[in-house]
Structure formats: structure tokens, C-alpha cells
Write a protein that holds these residues in place. Structure first.
Motif, PDB file in Angstrom:
ATOM      1  N   THR A 450      39.883   6.002 -41.119  1.00  9.84           N
ATOM      2  CA  THR A 450      41.208   6.249 -40.539  1.00  9.84           C
ATOM      3  C   THR A 450      41.245   5.917 -39.053  1.00  9.84           C
ATOM      4  O   THR A 450      42.329   5.782 -38.486  1.00  9.84           O
ATOM      5  N   THR A 451      40.086   5.772 -38.414  1.00  9.50           N
ATOM      6  CA  THR A 451      40.043   5.457 -36.989  1.00  9.50           C
ATOM      7  C   THR A 451      39.944   3.947 -36.798  1.00  9.50           C
ATOM      8  O   THR A 451      39.040   3.296 -37.320  1.00  9.50           O
ATOM      9  N   ASP A 452      40.887   3.408 -36.041  1.00 13.37           N
ATOM     10  CA  ASP A 452      40.939   1.977 -35.786  1.00 13.37           C
ATOM     11  C   ASP A 452      40.592   1.730 -34.322  1.00 13.37           C
ATOM     12  O   ASP A 452      41.129   2.387 -33.428  1.00 13.37           O
ATOM     13  N   ILE A 487      41.673   3.008 -29.059  1.00 12.98           N
ATOM     14  CA  ILE A 487      41.165   3.812 -30.184  1.00 12.98           C
ATOM     15  C   ILE A 487      42.355   4.503 -30.825  1.00 12.98           C
ATOM     16  O   ILE A 487      43.102   5.224 -30.152  1.00 12.98           O
ATOM     17  N   ASN A 488      42.542   4.278 -32.111  1.00  6.19           N
ATOM     18  CA  ASN A 488      43.682   4.845 -32.826  1.00  6.19           C
ATOM     19  C   ASN A 488      43.170   5.750 -33.936  1.00  6.19           C
ATOM     20  O   ASN A 488      42.757   5.301 -34.994  1.00  6.19           O
ATOM     21  N   GLY A 489      43.147   7.057 -33.671  1.00  3.44           N
ATOM     22  CA  GLY A 489      42.668   8.013 -34.651  1.00  3.44           C
ATOM     23  C   GLY A 489      41.574   8.892 -34.072  1.00  3.44           C
ATOM     24  O   GLY A 489      41.165   8.727 -32.919  1.00  3.44           O
ATOM     25  N   PRO A 490      41.075   9.849 -34.839  1.00  5.48           N
ATOM     26  CA  PRO A 490      40.019  10.743 -34.350  1.00  5.48           C
ATOM     27  C   PRO A 490      38.781   9.953 -33.962  1.00  5.48           C
ATOM     28  O   PRO A 490      38.403   9.000 -34.646  1.00  5.48           O
ATOM     29  N   TYR A 491      38.143  10.353 -32.872  1.00  9.39           N
ATOM     30  CA  TYR A 491      36.960   9.646 -32.393  1.00  9.39           C
ATOM     31  C   TYR A 491      35.729  10.473 -32.757  1.00  9.39           C
ATOM     32  O   TYR A 491      35.354  11.408 -32.077  1.00  9.39           O
ATOM     33  N   ALA A 495      33.194   5.745 -35.604  1.00  9.11           N
ATOM     34  CA  ALA A 495      34.043   5.048 -34.642  1.00  9.11           C
ATOM     35  C   ALA A 495      33.217   4.429 -33.522  1.00  9.11           C
ATOM     36  O   ALA A 495      33.531   3.354 -33.026  1.00  9.11           O
ATOM     37  N   VAL A 520      44.213   9.407 -29.787  1.00  6.10           N
ATOM     38  CA  VAL A 520      43.003  10.137 -30.210  1.00  6.10           C
ATOM     39  C   VAL A 520      43.329  11.631 -30.188  1.00  6.10           C
ATOM     40  O   VAL A 520      43.402  12.231 -29.120  1.00  6.10           O
ATOM     41  N   GLY A 527      31.226  11.602 -31.518  1.00  6.31           N
ATOM     42  CA  GLY A 527      32.073  10.699 -30.742  1.00  6.31           C
ATOM     43  C   GLY A 527      31.809  10.837 -29.252  1.00  6.31           C
ATOM     44  O   GLY A 527      31.773   9.839 -28.514  1.00  6.31           O
TER      45      GLY A 527
END
Length: 589
Positions: A450-452, A487-491, A495, A520, A527
Motif C-alpha cells: 500500500t506504500t508507494d 512517499i505515499n502511505g505508511p512508512y 518501504a 505518510v 521505517g
């Protein structure tokens, strides 16, 4: 006076503790709320439903008991004791509990390895584990075990149940039946020539009667008998047929329950088994399997029931109720129990709407057990095998299995097939353990996906930006010597390595790297560790890292880890415009 004072003080403290426990524990049995506004009309509906469910449960309890490797009365005792406890202490209004097909394989395996004493201890431990799951409010989490795992081991159980019944269904002459799945089928093939024609006929006719009973009842206008379960009709008819064949045709090869078991119709007293630390350690695995399987099946049954009656069960209370039932059942000689979907749906379809119906079902079984149990000795084993073959077919969910194998991602299909084959070739304990590990790994993988992380080239489109006031601007140009990553999503895990791969592909060594973190929502320790390593490596290369759009929660984590000291507070910016200005200052310096 002192004694009275101490008594009152203790009583007051006890009431406070009890009140706080109720607040802390999510334990609110539906029985106590249901009887507050109970009336005669509801009782009559529950009475009829309880009577019918008790009759439906009878042949299944006997069949499940025998298939599990215990005597038939233990199956009925389980349905009586556990069924009563689940109805009184459970979190569903209409749940009917008792022995189920899902437990046959695990119970049989435990008895073979540890004996009846081992099964008793494992079931008690499973009851404790179920109560702990409820106390820790894990009822909702259990329901999120991936569907491929549930379908895989349910279908595997169905195949295994069918396999265990082949000998009795066909009346094969075998002294012992191997416990291993493959060896079992090899032995069946080797003894195929010993089929008893009469037993096979009874078994196959039993399957046909159960499958066609609803149609036959409509065809011959037997409306009053339509409510009777096909399994009970098959048992009655085949028992009569077997007796007539023995009496008037001299057929003595049809084995009955009485030929294999000594029937007892008295309730045993509660017996606490001897518990040793070595025994407990050795049975942790089987106990966890019983607990997890019972939790999944009971919550699945309660969820299905909710959809039909428009109610909401309490998952944590249901688990505590199941735990109490699985502690009480083995003390009276019973086996593991859980919520039974088929019996619960029978209860609903016949008007049951409160736990009173489940209590009546237990009372009906108790009366049958005390006064009619000796008649069970005449039931043919082939007929019971036929009942379990139909149960196995219903459990198999072969349509869902095939649809999932055709239409789902390869990862889900792999998990489905592995769980299925582990269940039938090895045992349910291994399959459950593997399933739980798979559930965790799949969750981790999909969360990581889910993290991009991507690089932003040349310019930033402000029409999609929300972390700054853009005024009349539509684009921001990225200065020379500056790289921007988003960063798009939880880190967290996964990731960081993706970030490093992106930077490696980018190829150059800029003066400034801007990391946009506006999307984020949180950052975990993994992370944090990856981000810190990346910043330290960048600094060694002479590259300054600037963070942009860090939300307050993430910034608080960074400060707790002294990240502002590593980067410098001036390099942690509120939005991309300030970050680009800071980058330009560094480039120009």
C-alpha cells in the motif's frame, strides 16, 4: 461486629471489582438481555424450534462422536453440556452449539496420540484459550483470517471426513485402518474385494434418502414430516431395514453401533483430570488448534445468523461462552464443541429467536439420552457413515473452492492449495499453524504494497497538492541539483528498501534530496531506522536531506528519535514551497 464489618467491607469490594470487570470485559451474554422482555409468544416459537433442533442434533451428535473415536453417548453429552453453556453464556441470540464435523480429525488424532485423558486436557486448555481471546477482545480479529485459508482447511477437513468413512460406508473387512491419508486409500484399494454388499447398500441408500428427503416429502405430500431432518429419517428407516433383514433374511453382516460400542444412558459425574506440566506442554499445539478452529467456526456461524435475523452478536462474549462450554464439556466426558452453522440455521428457520431455544434443544437431547439411548445400539454403522458423507459434502464448499482457484491472484490460490493439501496429507494442527503464519505474511506483504515511493521529475503539479497555498501558480519547477521523492502511505517495513531501489535507478548525486511526507500517516521503528540510514548515507555523500509536509504525529516520532538534530530543524519544512526554497538556498551556498 468486627466480623460483620469485614463481611460488609469484603462484599462492597467484591461488588466494585465485579462492576469494574464487567466494564473491562466485553462479556454480555445475550441470554440475560433476552429474558428481560420475554413473553409467551416468543416462548412457544423457541419451544418449537428447540424441539426440532434437538431432533436434528441427535443423529449428528452420535455420528460425530463415533467418527471422532469416542463412544456415541459422548457426542450427545457434548451436545447437551456444551449446547447449554453456549446458549446461556454466548454472545449470539440463536447460536446452537455442539460437536461439529470440523473437530473430527483433530479429536481423532489427539485420541490416537494422547488417549482420552489427553483429549480432556487439550479441550480444557482450548476452553481457557478461548476465554483469553474473549477477555483480550480479540473476537473481531479472528474474523479477519484470510478467506483462502478458511476455505482451504474446511475443504480439506471435508475430504478427510469422507476418507475416514469409506470403510464403514462400504462394509470393508479391515482389522485396522491406517491413520495416514495416502496409506488409508492404499489400504482401501487393497481391501476393495471385501466389500459387504448389504452394508454398502445401506450406506448408499442412506446418502440417497438424506439428499432426496425434502423432494420426497413434497412429492408424496408428507408436509407434517417435512420438518424432520433427512439424517434422522435415514437412520430410522435403515435401522428398521437392518433389523428386518437380520430377523427374516438371516443377514448378519451389517455392523451396528451395538456391535462396536457398549451403550450407556446415564450422565457421568464431573471428573477433573490429572494435570501435569509435561502433559500441558505437550498438548499446547492441539489445544491452540481446537481453540482457533472453534473460534473461527463459532464466529462464522454467528455472523451468518446475524445476516438472517438482522441482529449483531458480541464476538468477545461469544468466545468467552465457547470457552466456558469447552471447559464444562470434557469434565463430563464430552469432546470439543463450537457453534454449528447447520443447527443454528435450523433453529432460525423454525422460529428460534432467543437463547431459550438452544436451552430447550439441550433439554430435548438430555431426555432422549436418558430414556431412548439404548435404542441407538441398533443403528447400522453404514448408515452413520452415510450421514457423515453428506456432512462432508456440505462442508466441502467445492463451488467456492473452484471459483477461488480460478478467479483469484496466484498468492491466494497458492495459500488455498497449500492449506488444503496440508490438511489432508498431514493434519489440521500443521494446517492451522501454517494458515496463521500465512495470514500474518499476507497481511505484511499487502500492507507493504500500500506504500508507494516515487521520484518527482522536473516540476510539481500543484493542482493535486494539498500541503501548501499555491495562489495563482499551477506548477513548481524543481531547481537544478535537487531531487524530489514522495512517499505515499505508511512508512514501515518494505518501504525503505523500495526507497533505496528508486534512488539507485535515479542514478545521479544531487546536492539536495527533498522527501515529501505529506501522505505518510505514521512511521514505525523499521521505517524510522531505514529513513535514518538513508539520511546518514546521504550526508556521507555530501547530499542534504530536506523533509516536506511532515504531519504532526510523524514529526513527534521524528523528534523523539532526535531526527531534528540529525537533519537540523531548518531542514524539516511544513510544505513543498518552503522545502524548495530551502533547497535553493543550499544549492546557492
Amino acid at each position: 461486629m468486627v466480623t460483620l464489618y469485614l463481611f460488609r467491607t469484603f462484599g462492597g469490594v467484591f461488588r466494585i471489582v465485579q462492576r469494574e470487570m464487567v466494564k473491562t470485559l466485553d462479556f454480555k451474554p445475550k441470554f440475560f438481555s433476552a429474558i428481560k422482555h420475554y413473553d409467551k409468544k416468543t416462548f412457544m416459537a423457541d419451544l418449537m424450534a428447540g424441539l426440532i433442533v434437538g431432533i436434528v442434533a441427535l443423529p449428528l451428535a452420535i455420528a460425530f462422536g463415533i467418527a471422532s473415536g469416542v463412544s456415541p453417548e459422548k457426542g450427545i453429552i457434548t451436545a447437551i453440556v456444551a449446547g447449554l453453556m453456549i446458549s446461556v453464556f454466548g454472545g449470539s441470540k440463536v447460536q446452537i452449539g455442539g460437536p461439529t464435523g470440523a473437530f473430527i480429525i483433530i479429536v481423532y488424532g489427539i485420541i490416537q496420540q494422547y488417549g482420552m485423558q489427553g483429549l480432556t486436557v487439550a479441550t480444557l486448555m482450548a476452553g481457557v484459550f478461548l476465554i483469553l481471546l474473549g477477555v483480550l477482545r480479540l473476537g473481531t480479529i479472528i474474523k479477519y483470517i484470510p478467506y483462502p485459508i478458511v476455505v482451504g482447511f474446511t475443504s480439506g477437513i471435508a475430504v478427510t471426513i469422507f476418507t475416514t468413512q469409506v470403510k464403514d460406508l462400504l462394509g470393508l473387512s479391515m482389522e485396522t485402518v491406517p491413520s495416514d491419508f495416502i496409506e488409508k486409500w492404499i489400504a482401501y484399494v487393497q481391501h476393495f474385494g471385501t466389500i459387504d454388499t448389504w452394508s454398502a447398500a445401506v450406506g448408499i441408500l442412506s446418502v440417497a434418502i438424506i439428499a432426496m428427503w425434502p423432494t420426497m416429502a413434497r412429492m408424496f405430500h408428507l408436509s407434517p414430516l417435512k420438518a424432520l431432518p433427512g439424517s434422522l429419517v435415514a437412520i430410522i428407516l435403515m435401522t428398521v431395514v437392518a433389523l428386518l433383514l437380520k430377523q427374516y433374511a438371516g443377514v448378519t453382516t451389517i455392523e451396528t453401533i451395538g456391535d462396536r460400542f457398549s451403550i450407556q444412558s446415564t450422565l457421568p459425574g464431573a471428573v477433573v483430570p490429572d494435570l501435569t506440566w509435561e502433559t500441558i506442554k505437550g498438548l499446547v499445539g492441539p489445544a491452540v488448534t481446537i481453540a482457533v478452529l472453534g473460534a473461527i467456526e463459532s464466529l462464522l456461524s454467528a455472523t451468518v445468523a446475524d445476516g438472517v435475523i438482522g441482529d449483531h452478536h458480541n464476538s468477545n462474549t461469544e468466545l468467552i461462552g465457547q470457552g466456558i462450554a469447552n471447559i464444562a464439556s470434557p469434565l463430563f466426558g464430552g469432546i470439543p464443541a463450537t457453534g454449528a452453522i447447520a443447527r443454528t440455521m435450523t433453529n432460525i428457520n423454525n422460529g428460534g429467536r432467543t437463547p431459550i431455544a438452544g436451552i430447550i434443544h439441550a433439554v430435548v437431547l438430555l431426555l432422549i439420552f436418558l430414556f431412548l439411548m439404548p435404542l441407538a445400539q441398533y443403528i447400522p454403522m453404514a448408515c452413520l457413515a452415510g450421514v457423515l458423507v453428506v456432512v462432508a459434502y456440505g462442508m466441502s464448499g467445492w463451488r467456492s473452492f473452484l471459483a477461488m482457484a480460478r478467479n483469484n491472484p496466484k498468492s491466494d490460490v497458492t495459500v488455498l492449495l497449500l492449506t488444503f493439501f496440508l490438511t489432508i496429507i498431514f493434519d489440521l494442527t500443521i494446517a492451522i499453524e501454517f494458515g496463521l503464519i500465512c495470514a500474518c505474511l499476507l497481511f505484511m506483504r499487502r500492507m507493504a504494497e500500500t506504500t508507494d515511493v516515487h521520484a518527482v521529475l522536473n516540476e510539481i503539479d500543484l493542482n493535486e497538492d494539498a500541503d501548501m497555498e499555491r495562489g495563482n501558480l499551477e506548477h513548481l519547477t524543481i531547481p537544478e541539483g535537487v531531487e524530489v521523492y514522495e512517499i505515499n502511505g505508511p512508512y514501515f517495513f518494505g518501504a525503505g528498501s523500495r526507497f533505496e531501489d528508486i534512488m539507485a535507478r535515479y542514478g545521479s548525486r544531487p546536492k539536495v534530496r527533498i522527501i515529501r511526507m505529506r501522505k505518510v500517516p505514521f512511521i514505525d521503528s523499521t521505517g524510522m531506522h531505514n529513513l535514518e540510514n538513508m539520511c546518514q548515507m546521504s550526508q556521507k555523500e555530501g547530499v542534504t536531506v530536506v523533509l516536506s509536509g511532515v504531519n504532526p504525529k510523524v514529526e513527534a516520532v521524528l523528534k523523539r528519535n532526535h531526527f531534528n538534530e540529525l537533519l537540523g530543524q531548518e531542514n524539516i519544512c511544513n510544505h513543498i514551497d518552503l522545502a524548495l526554497q530551502r533547497a535553493q538556498e543550499i544549492v546557492n551556498a
